[in-house]
Design a protein around this motif. Sequence first.
Motif, mmCIF file in Angstrom:
data_model
loop_
_atom_site.group_PDB
_atom_site.id
_atom_site.type_symbol
_atom_site.label_atom_id
_atom_site.label_comp_id
_atom_site.label_asym_id
_atom_site.label_seq_id
_atom_site.Cartn_x
_atom_site.Cartn_y
_atom_site.Cartn_z
ATOM 1 N N PRO A 39 -2.205 -18.434 11.769
ATOM 2 C CA PRO A 39 -2.757 -18.447 10.265
ATOM 3 C C PRO A 39 -3.566 -17.258 9.961
ATOM 4 C CG PRO A 39 -3.926 -20.192 11.576
ATOM 5 C CD PRO A 39 -2.830 -19.604 12.475
ATOM 6 N N ALA A 40 -3.381 -16.677 8.898
ATOM 7 C CA ALA A 40 -4.162 -15.555 8.415
ATOM 8 C C ALA A 40 -5.686 -16.285 7.958
ATOM 9 C CB ALA A 40 -3.550 -14.998 7.345
ATOM 10 N N PRO A 41 -6.589 -15.395 8.427
ATOM 11 C CA PRO A 41 -7.947 -15.886 8.242
ATOM 12 C C PRO A 41 -7.986 -15.733 6.542
ATOM 13 C CG PRO A 41 -8.035 -13.463 8.576
ATOM 14 C CD PRO A 41 -6.728 -14.091 9.064
ATOM 15 N N LEU A 42 -9.200 -16.922 6.212
ATOM 16 C CA LEU A 42 -9.365 -16.950 4.683
ATOM 17 C C LEU A 42 -9.783 -15.630 4.202
ATOM 18 C CD1 LEU A 42 -9.527 -18.828 2.474
ATOM 19 C CD2 LEU A 42 -11.699 -19.141 2.939
ATOM 20 N N PHE A 43 -10.876 -15.036 4.751
ATOM 21 C CA PHE A 43 -11.196 -13.801 4.423
ATOM 22 C C PHE A 43 -11.415 -12.743 5.790
ATOM 23 C CE2 PHE A 43 -14.533 -10.740 3.129
ATOM 24 C CZ PHE A 43 -14.031 -10.112 2.059
ATOM 25 N N GLU A 44 -11.014 -11.521 5.523
ATOM 26 C CA GLU A 44 -10.815 -10.684 6.634
ATOM 27 C C GLU A 44 -11.399 -9.168 6.107
ATOM 28 O OE1 GLU A 44 -7.844 -9.058 10.020
ATOM 29 O OE2 GLU A 44 -6.947 -10.030 8.250
ATOM 30 N N PRO A 45 -12.842 -9.148 6.391
ATOM 31 C CA PRO A 45 -13.398 -8.009 6.041
ATOM 32 C C PRO A 45 -12.969 -6.444 6.394
ATOM 33 C CG PRO A 45 -15.055 -9.605 6.471
ATOM 34 C CD PRO A 45 -13.721 -10.022 6.985
ATOM 35 N N GLY A 46 -12.242 -6.762 7.524
ATOM 36 C CA GLY A 46 -11.948 -5.550 8.393
ATOM 37 C C GLY A 46 -10.532 -4.836 7.558
ATOM 38 N N GLU A 47 -9.823 -5.599 6.783
ATOM 39 C CA GLU A 47 -8.780 -5.165 6.193
ATOM 40 C C GLU A 47 -9.022 -4.391 5.189
ATOM 41 O OE1 GLU A 47 -6.003 -8.307 5.387
ATOM 42 O OE2 GLU A 47 -7.346 -9.155 3.891
ATOM 43 N N LEU A 48 -10.216 -4.680 4.519
ATOM 44 C CA LEU A 48 -10.619 -3.931 3.224
ATOM 45 C C LEU A 48 -10.854 -2.381 3.564
ATOM 46 C CD1 LEU A 48 -13.210 -6.311 1.787
ATOM 47 C CD2 LEU A 48 -10.525 -6.099 1.126
ATOM 48 N N LYS A 49 -10.955 -1.914 5.076
ATOM 49 C CA LYS A 49 -11.052 -0.595 5.427
ATOM 50 C C LYS A 49 -9.956 -0.206 5.947
ATOM 51 C CE LYS A 49 -15.922 -1.682 6.950
ATOM 52 N NZ LYS A 49 -16.903 -2.059 8.051
ATOM 53 N N SER A 50 -8.968 -0.710 5.735
ATOM 54 C CA SER A 50 -7.575 -0.386 6.339
ATOM 55 C C SER A 50 -6.623 0.212 5.240
ATOM 56 C CB SER A 50 -6.865 -1.611 7.007
ATOM 57 O OG SER A 50 -5.538 -1.053 7.295
ATOM 58 N N TRP A 51 -6.080 1.468 5.499
ATOM 59 C CA TRP A 51 -5.062 2.016 4.671
ATOM 60 C C TRP A 51 -3.752 1.079 4.533
ATOM 61 C CZ3 TRP A 51 -4.114 4.433 0.668
ATOM 62 C CH2 TRP A 51 -2.959 4.984 0.304
ATOM 63 N N SER A 52 -3.612 0.390 5.471
ATOM 64 C CA SER A 52 -2.437 -0.549 5.391
ATOM 65 C C SER A 52 -2.558 -1.493 4.188
ATOM 66 C CB SER A 52 -2.072 -0.832 6.632
ATOM 67 O OG SER A 52 -3.058 -1.861 7.142
ATOM 68 N N PHE A 53 -3.778 -1.814 4.173
ATOM 69 C CA PHE A 53 -4.063 -2.811 3.133
ATOM 70 C C PHE A 53 -3.792 -2.110 1.597
ATOM 71 C CE2 PHE A 53 -7.335 -4.778 0.234
ATOM 72 C CZ PHE A 53 -6.964 -6.169 0.280
ATOM 73 N N TYR A 54 -4.357 -1.183 1.429
ATOM 74 C CA TYR A 54 -4.280 -0.546 0.100
ATOM 75 C C TYR A 54 -2.757 0.022 -0.051
ATOM 76 C CZ TYR A 54 -9.407 -1.088 -0.039
ATOM 77 O OH TYR A 54 -10.479 -1.374 0.265
ATOM 78 N N ARG A 55 -2.093 0.312 0.858
ATOM 79 C CA ARG A 55 -0.872 0.866 0.790
ATOM 80 C C ARG A 55 0.218 -0.166 0.375
ATOM 81 N NH1 ARG A 55 2.228 2.615 6.240
ATOM 82 N NH2 ARG A 55 1.873 0.429 6.574
ATOM 83 N N ALA A 56 -0.010 -1.301 0.954
ATOM 84 C CA ALA A 56 0.454 -2.526 0.715
ATOM 85 C C ALA A 56 0.322 -3.050 -0.924
ATOM 86 C CB ALA A 56 0.421 -3.961 1.653
ATOM 87 N N GLY A 57 -0.747 -3.052 -1.387
ATOM 88 C CA GLY A 57 -1.090 -3.375 -2.839
ATOM 89 C C GLY A 57 -0.569 -2.245 -3.637
ATOM 90 N N ILE A 58 -0.370 -1.008 -3.329
ATOM 91 C CA ILE A 58 0.281 0.230 -4.238
ATOM 92 C C ILE A 58 1.643 -0.076 -4.048
ATOM 93 C CG2 ILE A 58 0.835 2.549 -4.253
ATOM 94 C CD1 ILE A 58 -1.986 3.118 -2.965
ATOM 95 N N ALA A 59 2.101 -0.660 -3.060
ATOM 96 C CA ALA A 59 3.709 -0.912 -3.117
ATOM 97 C C ALA A 59 4.170 -2.161 -3.932
ATOM 98 C CB ALA A 59 4.113 -1.295 -1.504
ATOM 99 N N ASP A 60 3.143 -2.832 -3.971
ATOM 100 C CA ASP A 60 3.448 -4.172 -5.016
ATOM 101 C C ASP A 60 3.267 -3.588 -6.363
ATOM 102 O OD1 ASP A 60 4.418 -6.091 -3.312
ATOM 103 O OD2 ASP A 60 3.007 -7.606 -4.318
ATOM 104 N N PHE A 61 2.571 -2.689 -6.759
ATOM 105 C CA PHE A 61 2.235 -2.143 -8.172
ATOM 106 C C PHE A 61 3.566 -1.477 -8.455
ATOM 107 C CE2 PHE A 61 1.275 1.554 -10.464
ATOM 108 C CZ PHE A 61 0.568 1.112 -11.481
ATOM 109 N N VAL A 62 3.974 -0.556 -7.575
ATOM 110 C CA VAL A 62 5.082 0.231 -7.892
ATOM 111 C C VAL A 62 6.374 -0.576 -8.005
ATOM 112 C CG1 VAL A 62 6.650 2.148 -7.222
ATOM 113 C CG2 VAL A 62 4.323 2.316 -6.875
ATOM 114 N N ALA A 63 6.498 -1.524 -7.295
ATOM 115 C CA ALA A 63 7.549 -2.523 -7.323
ATOM 116 C C ALA A 63 7.659 -3.115 -8.486
ATOM 117 C CB ALA A 63 7.535 -3.482 -6.177
#
Length: 289
Positions: A39-63
């Motif tokens: 299961p994914a953690p409820l909140f994962e502070p480390g992912e906020l520093k990851s480029w893959s986190f923001y890249r995924a959000g950008i991908a959903d924005f463009v889609a």
Amino acid sequence: MEGKEEDLRLGANRFSERQPIGTAAQGAGDNKDYKEPPPAPLFEPGELKSWSFYRAGIADFVATFLFLYITILTVMGVSKSSSKCATVGIQGIPWSFGSMIFALVYCTAGISGRHINPAVTFGLFLAKNVSLSRAIFYILMQCLGAICRTGFVKGFQQGLFMGHGGGANVIATGYTKGDGLGAEIVGTFILVYTVFSATDAKRNARDSHVPILAPLPIGFAVFLVHLATIPITGTGINPARSLGAAIIYNKDHAWNDHWIFWVGPFVGAALAAIYHQVIIRAIPFKSRS
């Protein structure tokens, strides 16, 4: 043919259902050929520093941006025509929605996990497939993409956009709010249940073609739901799509029943998550770390 039949028999024996009725899919000590992701953690502070986190959000924005560009223009093209035969016709609207989802799910699956819809994100959050921080970020980016794209369409075709409803979702004449809410709940349930089934860890392990074909049933589910519910609500099942059209069109009747296009999809997504995880897969609840 004999060799193929033998392969099928061997496959059936190898992958038979060893699990007694009523037991958990992740019961201790059972011998499985697949493994559920943790299961994914409820909140994962480390992912906020990851480029893959923001890249995924950008991908959903463009889609979402591209999704609404095609679909809203298709809706307006059908609406402005005096003869439906001069355009793709009413059936062309479901095809545009389903086909774009098919293409965009294929493109984003390995980046953001093929969401493109706040209801899908919400369902996957309830199933503990994504963290709260990721779910919120995805939903914000999806809504932003929907608003930007609808504004873009209005910018270069304002007369057509404002004269033909801007693709905003409303309850059709002759239907009640309850009809519209029910249509949105059932339609979103079908979509999110299809997403769960197409991305199921058990099926992916046993059927090598499932990950490749996953975009097809998801897109086809969108197509079929639109066929059924366009006459009732214009088909929301995607709160970001409904929000973008309502904000940019911004007429009273676009806001009167807007809550239906949030409550319905979120309820439908929650029911699909419960049905697939608890009833179909019998996966036990695990606390998020």
